[in-house]
Scaffold this motif. Structure first.
Motif, short mmCIF file in Angstrom:
data_model
loop_
_atom_site.label_atom_id
_atom_site.label_comp_id
_atom_site.label_asym_id
_atom_site.label_seq_id
_atom_site.Cartn_x
_atom_site.Cartn_y
_atom_site.Cartn_z
N GLY A 10 0.85 -1.30 0.05
CA GLY A 10 0.04 -0.01 -0.11
C GLY A 10 0.75 1.21 0.08
N ALA A 11 2.14 1.04 -0.49
CA ALA A 11 3.00 2.20 -0.43
C ALA A 11 2.69 3.45 -1.24
CB ALA A 11 4.37 1.88 -0.84
N THR A 12 1.96 3.26 -2.23
CA THR A 12 1.43 4.31 -3.20
C THR A 12 0.29 5.10 -2.68
OG1 THR A 12 0.29 2.88 -4.48
CG2 THR A 12 2.57 3.30 -5.23
N GLY A 13 -0.43 4.74 -1.47
CA GLY A 13 -1.54 5.52 -0.88
C GLY A 13 -1.15 6.71 -0.31
N TYR A 14 -2.03 7.49 0.25
CA TYR A 14 -1.76 8.56 1.07
C TYR A 14 -0.70 8.06 2.26
CZ TYR A 14 -2.49 12.23 4.50
OH TYR A 14 -2.31 13.27 5.68
N LEU A 15 -1.07 7.35 3.15
CA LEU A 15 -0.50 6.87 4.43
C LEU A 15 0.79 6.25 3.88
CD1 LEU A 15 -0.26 6.60 7.32
CD2 LEU A 15 -1.61 4.65 7.48
N GLY A 16 0.53 5.16 2.95
CA GLY A 16 1.90 4.50 2.65
C GLY A 16 2.95 4.97 2.32
N GLY A 17 3.11 6.25 1.59
CA GLY A 17 4.04 7.03 1.25
C GLY A 17 4.59 7.66 2.29
N TYR A 18 4.17 8.20 3.35
CA TYR A 18 4.48 8.70 4.58
C TYR A 18 5.38 7.34 5.29
CZ TYR A 18 2.27 13.29 4.15
OH TYR A 18 2.06 14.32 3.79
N ILE A 19 4.65 6.38 5.45
CA ILE A 19 5.54 5.11 6.09
C ILE A 19 6.69 4.81 5.57
CG2 ILE A 19 5.09 2.67 6.76
CD1 ILE A 19 2.10 3.35 7.31
N ALA A 20 6.66 4.59 4.13
CA ALA A 20 7.98 4.57 3.38
C ALA A 20 9.00 5.44 3.77
CB ALA A 20 7.67 4.43 1.86
#
Length: 285
Positions: A10-20
């Motif tokens: 889910g890295a390309t989603g809103y939260l996923g990007g921040y987590i990455a």
């Protein structure tokens, strides 16, 4: 001590990007599962990117080799690819859990929704909570993270404010404390090293719906015009969308209309303020 290898779905989603980004900042080795590498904005030198469909178990099995912890933010938001909540929020995440078990993953972190266990009658919560049940029965170490709303979800207030008026159900005094993606990502990554099994989480400011509406109108330099609608209007809209729209279409509307008549105050974390977020969004738009 060597940092663990994290698989992020889910890295390309809103939260996923921040987590990455947060994982890399803290020195973790990070592998991302994405549907299409060409649509990934991350630098390949910073992340190991694995292309696969989480809805197709065979296409993701090798992504788990050498992985210690899985973090999943996988879920439907406003996608229009024909898949249902049960296809994605439940079954795709089940595929991830099954692959994690086969490959000896130490821990699985899943992002659900605040009070989701109390809203199983809603399409999106039914799928997410069924996934939570599956994960808890999997024998994996786990952590369920339950945010009560992202700043990005508050975009509905900004959209209404563009027309010069925000519509609320009831008196607008119900409260919530949505959280910025960066603040939530920080806590998601912190869970990698803890034994916590569940985290209810919101942002630092507890705001009424009226205050959020005023922030949105102010950000767009609009007069503070707020209309309070009776609850029968909300119920009528719910009946209409459930009757005439498909589940994947009405799901976000159903959740929004249901959450709007609940106090959604979760434990407070983070530093980002919603008013600042609205102002920044208004400048871009």
């Amino acid at each position: 001590m060597k940092k663990e290898k994290i698989l992020l779905a889910g890295a390309t989603g809103y939260l996923g990007g921040y987590i990455a980004k947060r994982l890399k900042e803290e020195g973790y080795s990070v592998r991302l599962i994405v549907r299409n590498k060409k649509k990934v904005n991350f630098n390949d030198q910073e992340f190991e990117v694995y292309e696969g469909q989480v809805t197709e178990p065979a296409s993701i099995s090798k992504a788990f080799e050498g992985v210690d912890v899985v973090i999943s933010t996988v879920g439907i938001t406003r996608q229009k690819d024909g898949l249902t909540y049960m296809d994605v929020d439940y079954q795709a995440n089940v595929n991830l859990v099954d692959a994690a078990k086969v490959n000896g993953v130490r821990k699985f972190i899943y992002v659900s929704v605040f009070r989701g266990d109390q809203m199983r009658h809603l399409q999106i919560c039914a799928a997410k909570e069924r996934m939570v049940d599956y994960l808890k029965a999997s024998d994996l170490k786990y952590c369920i993270i339950r945010p009560n709303g992202f700043f990005s979800d508050m975009g509905d207030f900004l959209d209404m404010a563009k027309g010069g008026r925000v519509y609320l159900f009831g008196d607008g005094k119900l409260k919530l404390n949505p959280i910025h993606g960066a603040d939530l990502a920080k806590e998601c990554v912190r869970m990698v090293a803890t034994t916590d099994q569940e985290l209810n989480i919101g942002g630092p400011e507890v705001l009424s719906q009226n205050e959020i509406a005023r922030f949105a109108l102010k950000a767009l330099a609009k007069q503070p015009k707020i209309t309070h609608l009776p609850d029968w209007v909300r119920k009528m809209v719910l009946w209409f969308v459930r009757t005439f729209l498909s589940a994947k279409t009405y799901g976000p509307i159903e959740f929004f209309l249901s959450a709007m008549v609940m106090d959604m105050v979760a434990p407070q974390y983070g530093t980002h303020k919603l008013e600042d977020y609205f102002l920044a969004k208004a400048k871009v738009e």
